[in-house]
Write a protein that holds these residues in place. Structure first.
Motif, PDB file in Angstrom:
ATOM      1  N   ALA A   1       0.833  -1.204   0.000  1.00  0.00           N
ATOM      2  CA  ALA A   1       0.000   0.000   0.000  1.00  0.00           C
ATOM      3  C   ALA A   1       0.867   1.253   0.000  1.00  0.00           C
ATOM      4  CB  ALA A   1      -0.919   0.001   1.217  1.00  0.00           C
ATOM      5  N   GLY A   2       0.528   2.184  -0.890  1.00  0.00           N
ATOM      6  CA  GLY A   2       1.251   3.436  -0.985  1.00  0.00           C
ATOM      7  C   GLY A   2       2.504   3.372  -1.828  1.00  0.00           C
ATOM      8  N   ARG A   3       2.846   2.200  -2.343  1.00  0.00           N
ATOM      9  CA  ARG A   3       4.042   2.053  -3.171  1.00  0.00           C
ATOM     10  C   ARG A   3       3.648   1.918  -4.638  1.00  0.00           C
ATOM     11  NH1 ARG A   3       7.690  -2.229   0.434  1.00  0.00           N
ATOM     12  NH2 ARG A   3       7.377  -1.191   2.446  1.00  0.00           N
ATOM     13  N   SER A   4       4.365   2.594  -5.490  1.00  0.00           N
ATOM     14  CA  SER A   4       4.080   2.560  -6.928  1.00  0.00           C
ATOM     15  C   SER A   4       5.113   1.697  -7.642  1.00  0.00           C
ATOM     16  CB  SER A   4       4.100   3.980  -7.498  1.00  0.00           C
ATOM     17  OG  SER A   4       3.139   4.784  -6.848  1.00  0.00           O
TER      18      SER A   4
ATOM     19  N   LEU B   1       7.947   6.548  -6.962  1.00  0.00           N
ATOM     20  CA  LEU B   1       8.154   5.241  -7.592  1.00  0.00           C
ATOM     21  C   LEU B   1       9.000   4.381  -6.664  1.00  0.00           C
ATOM     22  CD1 LEU B   1       7.691   3.492 -10.103  1.00  0.00           C
ATOM     23  CD2 LEU B   1       9.785   4.462 -11.077  1.00  0.00           C
ATOM     24  N   TYR B   2       8.453   3.232  -6.297  1.00  0.00           N
ATOM     25  CA  TYR B   2       9.141   2.311  -5.391  1.00  0.00           C
ATOM     26  C   TYR B   2       9.839   1.175  -6.129  1.00  0.00           C
ATOM     27  CZ  TYR B   2       9.664  -1.726  -2.306  1.00  0.00           C
ATOM     28  OH  TYR B   2      10.156  -2.822  -1.641  1.00  0.00           O
ATOM     29  N   GLY B   3       9.219   0.680  -7.206  1.00  0.00           N
ATOM     30  CA  GLY B   3       9.785  -0.518  -7.814  1.00  0.00           C
ATOM     31  C   GLY B   3       9.541  -0.644  -9.297  1.00  0.00           C
ATOM     32  N   VAL B   4      10.287  -1.566  -9.893  1.00  0.00           N
ATOM     33  CA  VAL B   4      10.205  -1.866 -11.322  1.00  0.00           C
ATOM     34  C   VAL B   4      10.202  -3.376 -11.505  1.00  0.00           C
ATOM     35  CG1 VAL B   4      11.473  -1.800 -13.498  1.00  0.00           C
ATOM     36  CG2 VAL B   4      11.329   0.264 -12.098  1.00  0.00           C
ATOM     37  N   VAL B   5       9.291  -3.859 -12.337  1.00  0.00           N
ATOM     38  CA  VAL B   5       9.301  -5.266 -12.742  1.00  0.00           C
ATOM     39  C   VAL B   5       9.609  -5.300 -14.231  1.00  0.00           C
ATOM     40  CG1 VAL B   5       8.019  -7.430 -12.897  1.00  0.00           C
ATOM     41  CG2 VAL B   5       7.598  -5.860 -10.980  1.00  0.00           C
ATOM     42  N   ASN B   6      10.804  -5.746 -14.577  1.00  0.00           N
ATOM     43  CA  ASN B   6      11.229  -5.821 -15.977  1.00  0.00           C
ATOM     44  C   ASN B   6      10.734  -7.139 -16.571  1.00  0.00           C
ATOM     45  OD1 ASN B   6      12.784  -3.372 -16.498  1.00  0.00           O
ATOM     46  ND2 ASN B   6      14.186  -4.142 -14.928  1.00  0.00           N
TER      47      ASN B   6
ATOM     48  N   SER C   1      15.970  11.474  -5.502  1.00  0.00           N
ATOM     49  CA  SER C   1      14.710  11.727  -4.806  1.00  0.00           C
ATOM     50  C   SER C   1      14.898  11.481  -3.313  1.00  0.00           C
ATOM     51  CB  SER C   1      13.596  10.823  -5.334  1.00  0.00           C
ATOM     52  OG  SER C   1      13.791   9.480  -4.904  1.00  0.00           O
ATOM     53  N   ALA C   2      13.826  11.679  -2.581  1.00  0.00           N
ATOM     54  CA  ALA C   2      13.888  11.469  -1.135  1.00  0.00           C
ATOM     55  C   ALA C   2      13.475  10.057  -0.752  1.00  0.00           C
ATOM     56  CB  ALA C   2      12.982  12.479  -0.431  1.00  0.00           C
ATOM     57  N   SER C   3      13.234   9.185  -1.738  1.00  0.00           N
ATOM     58  CA  SER C   3      12.709   7.848  -1.439  1.00  0.00           C
ATOM     59  C   SER C   3      13.718   7.009  -0.662  1.00  0.00           C
ATOM     60  CB  SER C   3      12.301   7.132  -2.719  1.00  0.00           C
ATOM     61  OG  SER C   3      13.432   6.828  -3.512  1.00  0.00           O
ATOM     62  N   GLY C   4      14.975   7.022  -1.097  1.00  0.00           N
ATOM     63  CA  GLY C   4      16.024   6.333  -0.361  1.00  0.00           C
ATOM     64  C   GLY C   4      16.027   4.830  -0.459  1.00  0.00           C
ATOM     65  N   SER C   5      15.121   4.247  -1.199  1.00  0.00           N
ATOM     66  CA  SER C   5      15.108   2.788  -1.336  1.00  0.00           C
ATOM     67  C   SER C   5      14.238   2.399  -2.524  1.00  0.00           C
ATOM     68  CB  SER C   5      14.573   2.111  -0.074  1.00  0.00           C
ATOM     69  OG  SER C   5      13.220   2.449   0.138  1.00  0.00           O
ATOM     70  N   GLY C   6      14.322   1.133  -2.896  1.00  0.00           N
ATOM     71  CA  GLY C   6      13.508   0.649  -3.999  1.00  0.00           C
ATOM     72  C   GLY C   6      13.817  -0.810  -4.279  1.00  0.00           C
ATOM     73  N   ALA C   7      13.116  -1.366  -5.254  1.00  0.00           N
ATOM     74  CA  ALA C   7      13.318  -2.776  -5.593  1.00  0.00           C
ATOM     75  C   ALA C   7      13.084  -2.990  -7.080  1.00  0.00           C
ATOM     76  CB  ALA C   7      12.381  -3.663  -4.780  1.00  0.00           C
ATOM     77  N   VAL C   8      13.876  -3.859  -7.662  1.00  0.00           N
ATOM     78  CA  VAL C   8      13.756  -4.246  -9.070  1.00  0.00           C
ATOM     79  C   VAL C   8      13.630  -5.757  -9.125  1.00  0.00           C
ATOM     80  CG1 VAL C   8      14.909  -4.322 -11.321  1.00  0.00           C
ATOM     81  CG2 VAL C   8      15.131  -2.278  -9.868  1.00  0.00           C
TER      82      VAL C   8
ATOM     83  N   LEU D   1       9.422  -8.074  -4.126  1.00  0.00           N
ATOM     84  CA  LEU D   1       9.220  -6.635  -3.985  1.00  0.00           C
ATOM     85  C   LEU D   1       8.910  -6.238  -2.550  1.00  0.00           C
ATOM     86  CD1 LEU D   1       7.002  -5.706  -7.080  1.00  0.00           C
ATOM     87  CD2 LEU D   1       9.382  -5.045  -6.701  1.00  0.00           C
ATOM     88  N   SER D   2       8.415  -7.177  -1.787  1.00  0.00           N
ATOM     89  CA  SER D   2       7.861  -6.872  -0.470  1.00  0.00           C
ATOM     90  C   SER D   2       8.925  -6.841   0.621  1.00  0.00           C
ATOM     91  CB  SER D   2       6.801  -7.911  -0.105  1.00  0.00           C
ATOM     92  OG  SER D   2       7.421  -9.125   0.301  1.00  0.00           O
ATOM     93  N   ASP D   3       8.475  -6.423   1.809  1.00  0.00           N
ATOM     94  CA  ASP D   3       9.363  -6.405   2.965  1.00  0.00           C
ATOM     95  C   ASP D   3       9.730  -7.811   3.442  1.00  0.00           C
ATOM     96  OD1 ASP D   3       9.369  -3.662   2.936  1.00  0.00           O
ATOM     97  OD2 ASP D   3       7.809  -3.453   4.465  1.00  0.00           O
ATOM     98  N   ALA D   4       9.013  -8.816   2.978  1.00  0.00           N
ATOM     99  CA  ALA D   4       9.380 -10.196   3.322  1.00  0.00           C
ATOM    100  C   ALA D   4      10.745 -10.560   2.749  1.00  0.00           C
ATOM    101  CB  ALA D   4       8.317 -11.170   2.825  1.00  0.00           C
TER     102      ALA D   4
END
Length: 264
Positions: A15-18, A95-100, A143-150, A240-243
């Motif tokens: 939730a809240g992540r793009s 933007l939190y993540g990218v799925v290629n 950006s101020a996000s400071g984290s992300g996932a691919v 992508l998740s915190d798991a």
């Protein structure tokens, strides 16, 4: 509970992540987009040629209570790729993540593959993920996000080739090594980079169009069936998740166990 670990109920909450899902108009891509939206993500459904399918997917996600937007781009073009990221940030504020996931998979005997076809395969299957990952990393850094996932959608053919797929298998092997290299370099930015390698996944008409191949797969796979798009989607959701917060540079095989078979 470990210090800093989220509660179990929140592990798969996006939730809240793009998240951008490339090639979302296809079977695996649409399954991934729908599942991520179900987990609360704002999903940017990328398409290249099939705008109608992407917009229909966005409509389906909306009807199910999710949030999504369609956006077209040629992922082999730098300006188009940068515009896709800008549009995602504009649509959802970050933007939190990218799925290629977008890919190319023609079947051609090695002796009939033209130089142009080889180059096209590499440009789409390896070059596209490289370019979008690099642009995404630029966004995270500034950006101020400071984290992300691919998450890169590779293939078990990155390990085990198939006849007629020399260029495809080589491109997926390249994507797997890029995943590890990107994880090594982008960890300092707080970006995790992982891959999912699917086996044979059901698509409309595959049983009728390739009955012998489907039968051979089912016989070879310990779990005895083809994959479904949701099988791949759930692996993507996990990564992508915190798991998966301490997982990067990994490849998750999702193939019903077929890679476990002996080769002699």
């Amino acid at each position: 509970m470990a210090v800093g670990a989220p509660p179990v109920a929140a592990l798969l909450d996006l939730a809240g992540r793009s998240v951008i899902v490339t090639g979302a108009s296809g079977g695996i891509g649409s399954g991934v987009a729908g599942r991520l939206a179900e987990a609360g993500a704002n999903v940017i459904c990328h398409y290249h040629g099939n705008r109608a399918a992407a917009e229909n997917l966005v409509s389906q996600i909306g009807q199910a209570g999710g949030t999504a937007a369609a956006c077209g781009a040629d992922l082999t073009d730098e300006a188009d790729t940068e515009a896709l990221v800008r549009e995602a940030v504009k649509q959802f504020g970050g933007l939190y993540g990218v799925v290629n996931n977008a890919g190319h998979q023609p079947v051609e005997p090695l002796t009939e593959i033209s130089q142009a076809n080889w180059a096209r395969m590499m440009a789409v299957n390896a070059g596209g993920p490289f370019l979008l990952t690099r642009v995404f990393a630029d966004y995270v850094r500034t950006s101020a996000s400071g984290s992300g996932a691919v998450v890169n959608i590779a293939s078990i053919e990155g390990y085990q080739p198939a006849r007629g797929h020399a260029h495809y298998a080589a491109s997926k092997a390249a994507l797997l090594m890029f995943t590890r290299a990107a994880a090594l370099e982008l960890g300092a930015l707080g970006i995790r980079v992982n891959a999912v390698s699917p086996g044979l996944v059901h698509r409309e008409g595959i049983e009728e169009g390739w009955p012998d191949g489907v039968a051979r797969w089912k016989k070879a796979a310990p779990l005895g069936r083809l994959g479904q798009p949701e099988d791949i989607a759930d692996a993507v959701l996990f990564l992508l998740s915190d798991a998966a917060r301490w997982i990067t540079g990994a490849d998750l095989l999702v193939d019903g166990g077929v890679s476990a078979r002996p080769t002699w």
